[in-house]
Design a protein around this motif. Structure first.
Motif, short mmCIF file in Angstrom:
data_model
loop_
_atom_site.label_atom_id
_atom_site.label_comp_id
_atom_site.label_asym_id
_atom_site.label_seq_id
_atom_site.Cartn_x
_atom_site.Cartn_y
_atom_site.Cartn_z
N ALA A 1 2.96 10.61 -0.23
CA ALA A 1 2.35 9.57 -0.43
C ALA A 1 1.37 8.98 0.60
CB ALA A 1 3.70 8.52 -0.20
N LEU A 2 1.48 9.50 1.77
CA LEU A 2 0.56 9.01 2.76
C LEU A 2 -0.99 9.58 2.44
CD1 LEU A 2 2.60 9.73 6.27
CD2 LEU A 2 1.87 7.34 5.00
N ILE B 1 0.73 -1.16 0.12
CA ILE B 1 -0.14 0.00 0.01
C ILE B 1 1.03 1.37 0.04
CG2 ILE B 1 -1.65 1.21 1.30
CD1 ILE B 1 -2.64 -1.46 2.34
N PHE B 2 2.09 1.24 0.89
CA PHE B 2 2.77 2.22 1.00
C PHE B 2 3.66 2.52 -0.31
CE2 PHE B 2 2.89 1.97 5.91
CZ PHE B 2 1.55 2.84 5.86
N ARG B 3 3.91 1.64 -1.10
CA ARG B 3 4.65 1.53 -2.20
C ARG B 3 3.90 2.04 -3.22
NH1 ARG B 3 6.37 -2.02 -6.85
NH2 ARG B 3 4.45 -3.58 -6.28
N ALA B 4 2.67 1.81 -3.44
CA ALA B 4 1.98 2.33 -4.45
C ALA B 4 1.51 3.90 -4.14
CB ALA B 4 0.30 1.83 -4.36
N ALA C 1 -10.58 3.70 12.51
CA ALA C 1 -11.34 4.40 11.18
C ALA C 1 -11.32 6.02 11.34
CB ALA C 1 -12.41 3.99 10.73
N LEU C 2 -11.66 6.39 12.55
CA LEU C 2 -11.68 7.68 12.95
C LEU C 2 -10.09 8.40 13.09
CD1 LEU C 2 -13.28 10.13 14.12
CD2 LEU C 2 -13.11 9.31 16.21
N LEU C 3 -9.31 7.53 13.78
CA LEU C 3 -8.04 8.34 13.84
C LEU C 3 -7.46 8.55 12.49
CD1 LEU C 3 -6.74 6.28 16.85
CD2 LEU C 3 -7.56 8.68 16.94
N PRO D 1 -6.61 3.38 2.02
CA PRO D 1 -6.51 1.71 2.01
C PRO D 1 -5.67 1.13 3.17
CG PRO D 1 -5.07 2.79 0.31
CD PRO D 1 -5.96 3.87 1.07
N ALA D 2 -4.86 1.85 4.01
CA ALA D 2 -4.16 1.42 5.03
C ALA D 2 -5.03 1.31 6.08
CB ALA D 2 -2.97 2.45 5.41
N ALA D 3 -5.83 2.25 6.14
CA ALA D 3 -6.99 2.07 7.41
C ALA D 3 -7.60 0.67 7.42
CB ALA D 3 -8.10 3.31 7.24
N GLY D 4 -8.06 0.13 6.04
CA GLY D 4 -8.68 -1.17 6.12
C GLY D 4 -7.75 -2.33 6.75
N GLN D 5 -6.24 -1.96 6.50
CA GLN D 5 -5.31 -3.06 6.92
C GLN D 5 -5.19 -2.83 8.37
OE1 GLN D 5 -4.22 -5.28 4.76
NE2 GLN D 5 -3.64 -6.37 6.30
#
Length: 388
Positions: free
Chosen positions: A308-309, A273-276, A372-374, A315-319
């Motif tokens: 990038a963030l 995710i971060f690489r994308a 999710a809120l954070l 999508p990182a939130a879901g992970q």
């Protein structure tokens, strides 16, 4: 030219929206009927078995111990206290696992984009191997294989005041009186308020080094009064005592194995995710950073990563939520988390199956909603900073 008459409002409503409303009402009616039928069936079965219902059992004495408790807990404590202890244990695993997974993911993401073939190959191998091995199997490996090879208490590995053996990782614990605790909390609040005031006053005129210097100076200013209370602080160091370790704070082998399994597995997905997100940053940004003297790690941290963030966080939130839900695998190795204590011990001792599992569902749902809120708050701050 022939002008077609405009359809009446009633006809448009009946042909366009009415079927949808009717379908939704039918669906709600079916769901309500199923819920009513299921609840009445459960109540009838509970009455026939003589099972009491309600959450009154939370005030009863638990009568069992918990191997790791971040607050005082004993057999005389209530089931409510047991739920609080289990929730704190789960939050500890989730927080440490998320932090470690993020650090691993950032290193691997930049490693996969490295020009050095060895670093790029090792990073790619990590992603392809660990994301294709089941998480439970990785947790079992760390718990039954890797940590089982640690020495016993008598041969503990010492790292200063830290001890490591097959009983866990023993860390020194800070002791303080209630007055010292209140003073420390007040000093922390003063530091946060002063730092925000200084940061708002400097605005964009100060770089990271200036802000870091201000933070160190303010921290020294806020900690200076606490130095006068040094007699109210103490350090409880762990020490081997026969076949056990006394003092300090212990991180159980179950906690270590669970944290390693969660962070390594989810770190592989976060790395992609971060690489994308990094690849989405225009190459001209890195070239512009190089023209002002920013190269290597400084350019990545100050220029590439913040942009990038912005794309990687949603999508990182879901992970991160997946990591939080997967922490329930702790029950497989006996770590006292929400699933193990509330969905296991409390349920079996009280027989309140519906109430216990409802608490498990509510607690995990609340944790995921907070995550999710954070992440949404962090993402909004990034977008706000980008618009400046």
């Amino acid at each position: 030219m022939t002008v077609r008459p405009r359809a009446s409002l009633a006809r448009a409503f009946s042909t366009d929206r009415l079927p949808g409303y009717v379908g939704q009402l039918l669906l709600l009616a079916v769901v309500a009927w199923l819920l009513r039928h299921g609840i009445s069936n459960f109540i009838g079965n509970a009455r026939s078995l003589g099972v009491s219902m309600g959450f009154g059992f939370l005030r009863s004495e638990a009568g069992f111990e918990i191997a790791q408790a971040m607050i005082p807990f004993g057999p005389a404590s209530s089931y409510r206290d047991a739920i609080v202890v289990a929730t704190l244990n789960s939050l500890l695993v989730i927080a440490v696992g998320s932090l470690l997974a993020t650090l691993i993911a950032l290193c691997v993401a930049f490693g996969r984009l490295s020009a050095h073939p060895l670093i790029r190959g090792a990073s790619t191998l990590y992603v392809e191997v660990f994301r294709n091995i089941p998480m439970l199997l990785q947790i079992f490996f760390w718990y039954f294989s890797a940590l089982a090879l640690l020495p016993g208490v008598a041969e503990s590995l010492a790292f200063g005041a830290i001890l490591l053996n097959n009983r866990g990782l023993f860390l020194p614990r800070l002791l303080m009186t209630p007055t010292a605790a209140w003073a420390s909390g007040a000093a922390l609040l003063v530091f946060i308020a002063l730092f925000h005031a200084v940061r708002a006053g400097l605005r964009e005129r100060a770089g990271p080094r200036v802000l870091a210097g201000c933070a160190v100076a303010l921290a020294a200013l806020c900690l200076a009064p606490l130095a006068l209370m040094h007699g109210q602080f103490g350090l409880d160091r762990p020490a081997a005592e026969g076949f056990n370790v006394g003092g300090g704070f212990v991180l159980l082998p179950e906690l270590i194995a669970l944290t390693l399994g969660l962070s390594i597995y989810n770190g592989a997905f976060l790395a992609e995710i971060f690489r994308a997100g990094i690849l989405s940053v225009p190459r001209g940004q890195a070239e512009a950073a190089a023209t002002v003297g920013l190269t290597g790690a400084r350019a990545a941290l100050l220029v590439t990563l913040p942009q990038a963030l912005r794309l990687a966080l949603p999508p990182a939130a879901g992970q991160y939520q997946t990591l939080a839900k997967a922490s329930s695998l702790a029950a497989a190795i006996g770590y006292p988390d929400i699933m193990q204590i509330v969905g296991g011990t409390v349920l079996s001792q009280t027989g309140q199956a519906l109430e216990a599992m409802a608490l498990v569902v509510v607690l995990y749902a609340a944790i995921n909603l907070v995550i999710a809120l954070l992440v949404n708050v962090a993402n909004r701050r990034l977008l706000k900073a980008e618009r400046r």
